[in-house]
Scaffold this active site. Structure first.
Site, PDB file in Angstrom:
ATOM      1  N   ASP A  46       0.931  -1.053   0.096  1.00 54.74           N
ATOM      2  CA  ASP A  46       0.020   0.026  -0.105  1.00 54.74           C
ATOM      3  C   ASP A  46       1.015   1.102  -0.059  1.00 54.74           C
ATOM      4  OD1 ASP A  46      -2.380  -1.513   0.039  1.00 54.74           O
ATOM      5  OD2 ASP A  46      -2.988  -0.735   2.148  1.00 54.74           O
ATOM      6  N   LYS A 103      -7.922   1.075  -4.891  1.00 48.54           N
ATOM      7  CA  LYS A 103      -8.892   0.445  -4.419  1.00 48.54           C
ATOM      8  C   LYS A 103     -10.214   1.324  -4.951  1.00 48.54           C
ATOM      9  CE  LYS A 103      -6.604  -1.152  -0.034  1.00 48.54           C
ATOM     10  NZ  LYS A 103      -6.836  -2.428   0.020  1.00 48.54           N
ATOM     11  N   GLY A 175      -5.155  -2.254   8.913  1.00 50.17           N
ATOM     12  CA  GLY A 175      -4.927  -1.131   9.850  1.00 50.17           C
ATOM     13  C   GLY A 175      -4.845  -1.521  11.221  1.00 50.17           C
ATOM     14  N   ARG A 187      -7.365 -20.107   7.664  1.00 46.48           N
ATOM     15  CA  ARG A 187      -7.671 -21.238   8.218  1.00 46.48           C
ATOM     16  C   ARG A 187      -9.106 -21.855   8.011  1.00 46.48           C
ATOM     17  NH1 ARG A 187      -3.579 -23.219  10.954  1.00 46.48           N
ATOM     18  NH2 ARG A 187      -2.381 -21.920  12.388  1.00 46.48           N
ATOM     19  N   GLY A 240      -3.354  -6.873   8.357  1.00 46.50           N
ATOM     20  CA  GLY A 240      -2.752  -7.000   9.499  1.00 46.50           C
ATOM     21  C   GLY A 240      -1.250  -7.378   9.655  1.00 46.50           C
ATOM     22  N   GLY A 261      -0.444  -3.498   4.171  1.00 40.47           N
ATOM     23  CA  GLY A 261      -1.058  -2.235   4.133  1.00 40.47           C
ATOM     24  C   GLY A 261      -0.245  -1.143   4.991  1.00 40.47           C
ATOM     25  N   SER A 262      -0.655  -1.036   6.095  1.00 42.31           N
ATOM     26  CA  SER A 262      -0.141  -0.049   6.983  1.00 42.31           C
ATOM     27  C   SER A 262       1.294  -0.527   7.480  1.00 42.31           C
ATOM     28  CB  SER A 262      -0.826   0.303   8.162  1.00 42.31           C
ATOM     29  OG  SER A 262      -2.431   0.522   7.871  1.00 42.31           O
TER      30      SER A 262
END
Lengths: 321, 203
Positions: A46, A103, A175, A187, A240, A261-262
């Site tokens: 990102d 996005k 995030g 899973r 995450g 992402g972050s």
């Protein structure tokens, strides 16, 4: 060689053209899903501006995903999160050679059309942005550009594939810098696939029909999952992931690649971390190499993580229908 | 015979599967292995560099110094097949259609000039029937994904296929390169051509 299950014939996304005197076909499942196959074992990062995009490319990212704000900041800012400024996306496309993704809001067909018009390489119909249609996702067969969508379980994944997604990713909880939800989602998908594979191999078609009804998808899609023993499109981890070890763990759970992402640009060591996550993703089956990657970063520079239980907004609960 | 698939990034499993199918169709006993480490690359008889992102594959192979070993082994005569990103890595000269000059690690053994992203972005990616005389009369379905084209070839490079006037497959000694992805369709003829090249070397 790649599964073309569920492809809609004569969809609006198909384009025929003459190139150098030769008839060519664009926007087919082969060409769109094929693009996702080229991203395998790679890291998609990102970014919000040219500098970050160049750091990502330098670090070995296979693509960049352009947002107005990183998911962590979307959470903090609140309000309505929309697609990024086209000008920034276009500038980034002019400055990096790797694919540029962006996005759009769930169900917002016109944001997606605009992204296709400027030439974005893949569109993420994403729960990180505020959903525009609670009832329906975008009918992605209408597009020549491939889509990636998030999923928490097999039903969500297969419904998105039936709508034309060329790639699936776990939703995780964006995030947060907390990989727990992504692990939970992969899973669940893996366990459901294992069950369908066993039923497929037993020859119990009636049970497969029942599962297709439960998941609200076509029988042929469930049958294909049973035959392949995996999703019929490329399946990445997202939501995450913040460290090299996080990435390596998701790869060992059977993911085809990683979205971060972050985790990179909310850390204090983005270049080192980006490189380290690329190395850990490639060498996930070699703990010594992953340790070398993990040594490139410092935990004190990792983004501050968020506990899922205390979150006011769970992005993963958006767009599940 | 051991055929290695360079397993850093990209369509690795797809090449693994296709190479096994090609070996079986030719009734050749051979092993196909994913290779990442120095020692693994040392012991193979042929190498496939898959499609993916050339900047990523180049970056990883230069970080762990396998890029030099691959280059040395190719100079010693090891056959190699590069598809799309793999073709880019094999080239001596590379530029990007939009960006122009690019800074990326290359193996740089083929006397060709590559234009990256020559057809444009992903929405311009396509599939088309190609004539590739060396593998037979039947047309080959070429899948071009953000594909490069070969703009210039040196005197030792044989052109295997063109799309109109654009060069999309080449061979220089035992080095074969395609701008398209033979690992994405179910036609094993490009892989068979590569395996024949390894057989000739081992004789």
């Amino acid at each position: 060689m790649i599964s073309l299950v569920s492809e809609v014939k004569n969809s609006k996304g198909l384009k025929y053209d003459i190139l150098e005197g030769v008839e060519v076909k664009r926007g087919s499942a082969l060409v769109k899903r094929g693009f996702a196959h080229m991203q395998k074992h790679g890291v998609i990062m990102d970014v919000t501006n040219i500098e970050q995009a160049q750091i990502a490319e330098e670090a070995g990212a296979v693509a960049v995903m352009v947002l107005d704000k990183l998911p962590y900041d979307v959470r903090k800012a609140g309000g309505v999160a929309r697609t990024a400024s086209l000008k920034i996306i276009e500038e980034i496309m002019d400055h990096v050679t790797i694919p540029v993704m962006a996005k759009c809001r769930i169900g917002h067909t016109y944001e997606a059309k605009v992204l296709e018009a400027i030439g974005v390489d893949m569109i993420d119909e994403s729960e990180v942005l505020t959903p525009a249609d609670e009832e329906r996702h975008i009918w992605k067969w209408d597009f020549t550009t491939p889509f990636v969508c998030g999923a928490r379980d097999l039903g969500e994944a297969l419904r998105r594939i039936e709508e034309g997604a060329s790639m699936i990713r776990t939703k995780g909880e964006p995030g947060t810098g907390n990989v727990a939800e992504a692990i939970k989602h992969i899973r669940i998908v893996n366990n459901e696939i294992r069950r369908i594979k066993a039923i497929y191999e037993s020859g119990d078609q009636q049970e497969l029909v029942k599962i297709a009804r439960e998941l609200k998808v076509s029988y042929e899609l469930v049958e294909e999952v049973g035959r392949l023993g995996r999703l019929p499109v490329v399946n990445f981890a997202a939501g995450g992931i913040a460290t090299p070890a996080d990435a390596a763990l998701m790869m060992t759970l059977g993911c085809d690649g990683i979205f971060v992402g972050s985790g990179i640009f909310k850390s204090e060591d983005p270049l080192e971390r980006a490189q380290a996550i690329v190395i850990a993703t490639t060498f996930y089956d070699d703990p010594e190499k992953v340790a070398e990657a993990q040594e490139m970063i410092s935990e004190s520079k990792s983004m501050m993580g968020l506990d899922i239980k205390t979150l006011e907004l769970k992005m993963q609960e958006r767009g599940t229908s | 015979m051991i055929i290695g698939i360079l397993a850093y990034q990209g369509a690795i499993e797809e090449h693994l599967k296709m190479t096994k199918i090609a070996l079986e169709s030719m009734k050749i006993n051979g092993e196909v292995k994913l290779v990442k480490k120095y020692d693994e690359i040392k012991e193979i008889n042929g190498l496939i560099i898959p499609g993916g992102e050339s900047t990523t594959i180049g970056k990883i192979s230069s970080l762990n110094q396998t890029i030099q070993l691959i280059k040395q082994r190719i100079y010693e005569g090891m056959p190699v097949l590069g598809t799309c990103a793999g073709l880019i890595l094999l080239a001596k000269r590379v530029y990007d259609r939009v960006i122009g000059e690019v800074r990326q690690s290359l193996i740089g053994v083929m006397d060709i000039t590559i234009e990256r992203n020559a057809f444009g972005r992903q929405r311009e990616s396509f599939e088309a029937d190609l004539e590739i005389p060396i593998i037979g009369e039947k047309k080959f379905r070429g899948v071009f994904i953000r594909a490069p084209v070969i703009r210039e070839v040196g005197p030792n490079v044989e052109v295997l296929s063109r799309l109109g006037n654009l060069i999309v497959a080449v061979k220089q000694g035992s080095i074969i390169g395609t701008a398209f992805h033979p690992e994405l369709t179910d036609d094993p003829r490009i892989h068979q051509l590569f395996i024949k090249e390894i057989c000739n070397r081992l004789l």
